[in-house]
Scaffold this motif. Structure first.
Motif, short mmCIF file in Angstrom:
data_model
loop_
_atom_site.label_atom_id
_atom_site.label_comp_id
_atom_site.label_asym_id
_atom_site.label_seq_id
_atom_site.Cartn_x
_atom_site.Cartn_y
_atom_site.Cartn_z
N THR A 183 0.81 -1.21 0.00
CA THR A 183 0.00 0.00 0.00
C THR A 183 0.85 1.26 0.00
O THR A 183 0.34 2.35 -0.13
N ARG A 184 2.16 1.09 0.19
CA ARG A 184 3.05 2.26 0.09
C ARG A 184 3.60 2.34 -1.32
O ARG A 184 3.70 1.33 -2.01
N PRO A 185 3.99 3.54 -1.78
CA PRO A 185 4.55 3.64 -3.13
C PRO A 185 5.81 2.79 -3.25
O PRO A 185 6.59 2.70 -2.32
N ASN B 239 8.83 2.92 -4.83
CA ASN B 239 9.80 3.70 -5.58
C ASN B 239 10.97 2.85 -6.05
O ASN B 239 11.61 3.15 -7.04
N GLN C 123 -1.40 4.46 -7.89
CA GLN C 123 -2.84 4.33 -8.14
C GLN C 123 -3.12 4.35 -9.64
O GLN C 123 -4.05 3.70 -10.11
N PHE D 46 -3.87 13.04 -15.73
CA PHE D 46 -4.06 12.95 -14.28
C PHE D 46 -2.72 13.00 -13.55
O PHE D 46 -2.63 12.62 -12.39
N GLU E 219 -8.23 -2.70 -6.23
CA GLU E 219 -8.09 -1.28 -5.90
C GLU E 219 -8.34 -0.43 -7.15
O GLU E 219 -8.98 0.62 -7.08
N TRP F 63 -14.53 5.56 -8.18
CA TRP F 63 -14.33 6.77 -7.36
C TRP F 63 -14.01 7.99 -8.22
O TRP F 63 -14.47 9.09 -7.96
N PHE F 64 -13.18 7.79 -9.24
CA PHE F 64 -12.72 8.92 -10.05
C PHE F 64 -13.63 9.15 -11.26
O PHE F 64 -13.30 9.89 -12.17
N ASP G 212 0.01 14.16 -11.24
CA ASP G 212 -0.08 14.93 -9.98
C ASP G 212 -1.48 14.89 -9.36
O ASP G 212 -1.65 15.33 -8.23
N LYS G 213 -2.47 14.41 -10.09
CA LYS G 213 -3.80 14.33 -9.49
C LYS G 213 -4.02 12.93 -8.89
O LYS G 213 -4.79 12.77 -7.95
N ILE G 214 -3.40 11.93 -9.48
CA ILE G 214 -3.49 10.57 -8.95
C ILE G 214 -2.07 10.11 -8.67
O ILE G 214 -1.21 10.20 -9.56
N PRO G 215 -1.77 9.61 -7.47
CA PRO G 215 -0.43 9.10 -7.20
C PRO G 215 -0.07 7.99 -8.19
O PRO G 215 -0.95 7.25 -8.65
N ARG H 298 -12.00 -0.07 -7.69
CA ARG H 298 -12.60 0.91 -6.77
C ARG H 298 -12.31 2.33 -7.26
O ARG H 298 -13.20 3.18 -7.31
#
Lengths: 177, 337
Positions: free
Chosen positions: A25-27, A29, A131, A123, A69, A76-77, A125-128, A72
């Motif tokens: 659940t964490r990025p 990198n 995600q 999207f 995810e 959501w978006f 900068d709007k969606i990590p 979902r």
């Protein structure tokens, strides 16, 4: 071997089946930044350009957690606002075999991140980034391009189409093998 | 040594009992529903304890008593058999009467619970999400409908009707000090009527396992005098105030440019997401992340910087921000009183 030991061993072996996927659940990198060049056309001098692959692609593509995810987030978006649950409307259909920019997860990721001509917004900068990968993996599953063991199962409410793990692969649908 | 052990045991019991009071306890009722239930719990427990002791005495007595010597073991004694039969009939009759009596008590308690909200003037819709509570105050005037999260303000001394539902999985709404638990079911509305007799803060908890962060799905009922409640409602209806200093202004811009805006709503700004808690007056709430952290600048920063460390598995993603950006967003949110 005594029956008790054998049963214990069997029980331990069946436990291995419980490991379906890791829930990151964490990025991630360490797998790369997700940055790759975005081709806006498939026309290339000398034929098809090899699509750049990303290390993240493999870890998201067949992961049940990331796929669900993505499902979902798709709702959501409000992706359905243009793509109508994958059937297409103002935007192109996502559950057929036609891919304007290629069917690879990298290409779908680039489409969501940077947008495409004629209406697909960016999207970035709007969606990590992770995600976006989840969304891209889910979009692939809409045309049967995800393993059925990982694709989302039926909804709890009314479903616009068969659940993603039962969707046939759009590329081979209707063709004899 | 033995004395020390028994003293320690006694102290431990007293300490455990202290867990039964406070802002989240079914044994510390603060409303009519909870009082009714607490009375039932105590009465059932006491009656069953008395019966248990009597049964134990009846079982132990023959073992401890000296056996009566009988001259002829096989001789029939019609009188003794008759007495035994009478004891059995009386015991069965008493058992039936007690079971029926307890059932009736429970039935009448249920009637009392059902009557609490029959004249409720205030209706609040509580929607369960993984893992927070969406709270919507219904009103006949659309502009007075208010959406907030996790904290439910109610007027003290007045019945309130709660409409419970869910968008994802089954949750359960439980404010032990005020009422029994009731499930929140997707696609279905359950009605729970509550009343808090006195002003106060009562903690609640999701009581149906709903996923990884079930334990961190808390809620608060804040009962206030009517005038204070009305003032609170009017304050919450106002759009968010403009950022007061340069840092907060940066934060407001970043909030709209970054992923925050995709899910959260802040009234009076273009941010209109409804899938995550409404942040219009987030700093007026006492906790963040559904009772997980107390509201403070530090905790806000911790929650935004690493939500997956604070509440692993929650739907708030880790958004990559540098230190200045994080500070700016926190400064902005902190000012949303």
């Amino acid at each position: 071997m005594r029956p008790g030991t054998a049963m214990l061993l069997f029980a331990l072996l069946t436990l291995a089946a419980c490991q379906r996927e890791e829930r990151d659940t964490r990025p991630q990198n360490s797998l790369g930044s997700g940055e790759q060049p975005t081709p806006v056309t498939t026309l290339e001098p000398g034929g098809q350009r090899a699509s750049a692959s990303d290390n993240k692609a493999a870890s998201f593509e067949a992961n049940a957690f990331h796929l669900s995810e993505g499902k979902r987030l798709f709702s959501w978006f409000n992706c359905s606002g243009c793509h109508a649950n994958g059937g297409g409307g103002m935007g192109p259909a996502l559950m057929d075999q036609k891919w304007l920019y290629g069917s690879s997860i990298e290409s779908i990721h680039a489409t969501i991140r940077d947008g495409r001509p004629k209406g697909m917004p960016s999207f970035r900068d709007k969606i990590p980034d992770d995600q976006i990968w989840e969304l891209a993996a889910f979009v692939r599953s809409l045309s049967g391009n995800a393993p059925s063991s990982a694709a989302p199962q039926r909804n709890d409410d009314m479903m616009p189409h068969p659940s993603e793990n039962r969707l046939p692969d759009a590329a081979t649908l209707g063709k004899s093998p | 040594m033995k004395r020390l052990a028994s003293t320690g045991f006694g102290t431990a019991c007293v300490l455990f009992l202290q867990g039964c009071s406070g802002w989240q306890s079914a044994l510390d009722p603060k409303g009519p529903a909870a009082s009714e239930l607490a009375w039932l719990i105590w009465f059932f427990t006491a009656l069953c304890a008395v019966i248990w002791v009597l049964v134990m005495i009846a079982l132990a007595a023959p073992l401890l008593m000296r056996p009566r010597t009988r001259s002829e073991p096989l001789a029939l004694d019609a009188g003794a058999d008759h007495r035994k039969l009478r004891v059995i009939v009386i015991a069965v009759g008493l058992t039936a009467a007690i079971v029926v009596g307890l059932t009736l008590l429970s039935f009448f308690a249920n009637r009392t619970l059902a009557a609490i909200g029959s004249d409720a003037a205030l209706t609040i819709r509580v929607t369960g999400h993984q893992w927070w509570w969406e709270v919507r105050y219904e009103d006949a005037t659309p502009s007075r409908i208010l959406t907030t999260a996790n904290e439910i303000h109610i007027p003290a001394g007045e019945p309130v009707r709660l409409l419970l539902t869910s968008t994802d999985v089954i949750h359960s709404f439980w404010i032990p000090s005020l009422a029994g638990k009731l499930d929140l079911i997707p696609g279905h509305i359950n009605v729970l009527d509550i009343r808090a007799d006195k002003p106060g803060v009562y903690r609640g908890q999701c009581a149906e396992f709903c996923g990884a962060q079930h334990a961190n799905m808390g809620t608060f009922i804040i009962a206030e005098p009517r005038a204070k409640f009305d003032a609170w409602w009017n304050d919450q209806l106002q759009p968010a105030g403009p950022p007061t200093n340069g840092e907060a202004k940066n934060g407001a811009d970043l909030f709209l440019k970054r992923p925050c805006v995709m899910c959260h709503r802040i009234g009076g700004t273009p941010a209109g997401g409804t899938v995550a808690p409404d942040l219009t007056h987030v700093a007026s709430r006492q906790t963040i992340a559904a009772g997980t952290l107390m509201m403070s600048r530090g905790n806000l920063a911790a929650w935004i910087a690493d939500p997956q460390g604070v509440k692993p598995g929650s739907h708030m993603p880790v958004v990559e921000l540098n230190g200045d950006e994080l500070n700016a967003i926190v400064a902005y949110l902190e000012g949303l009183k």
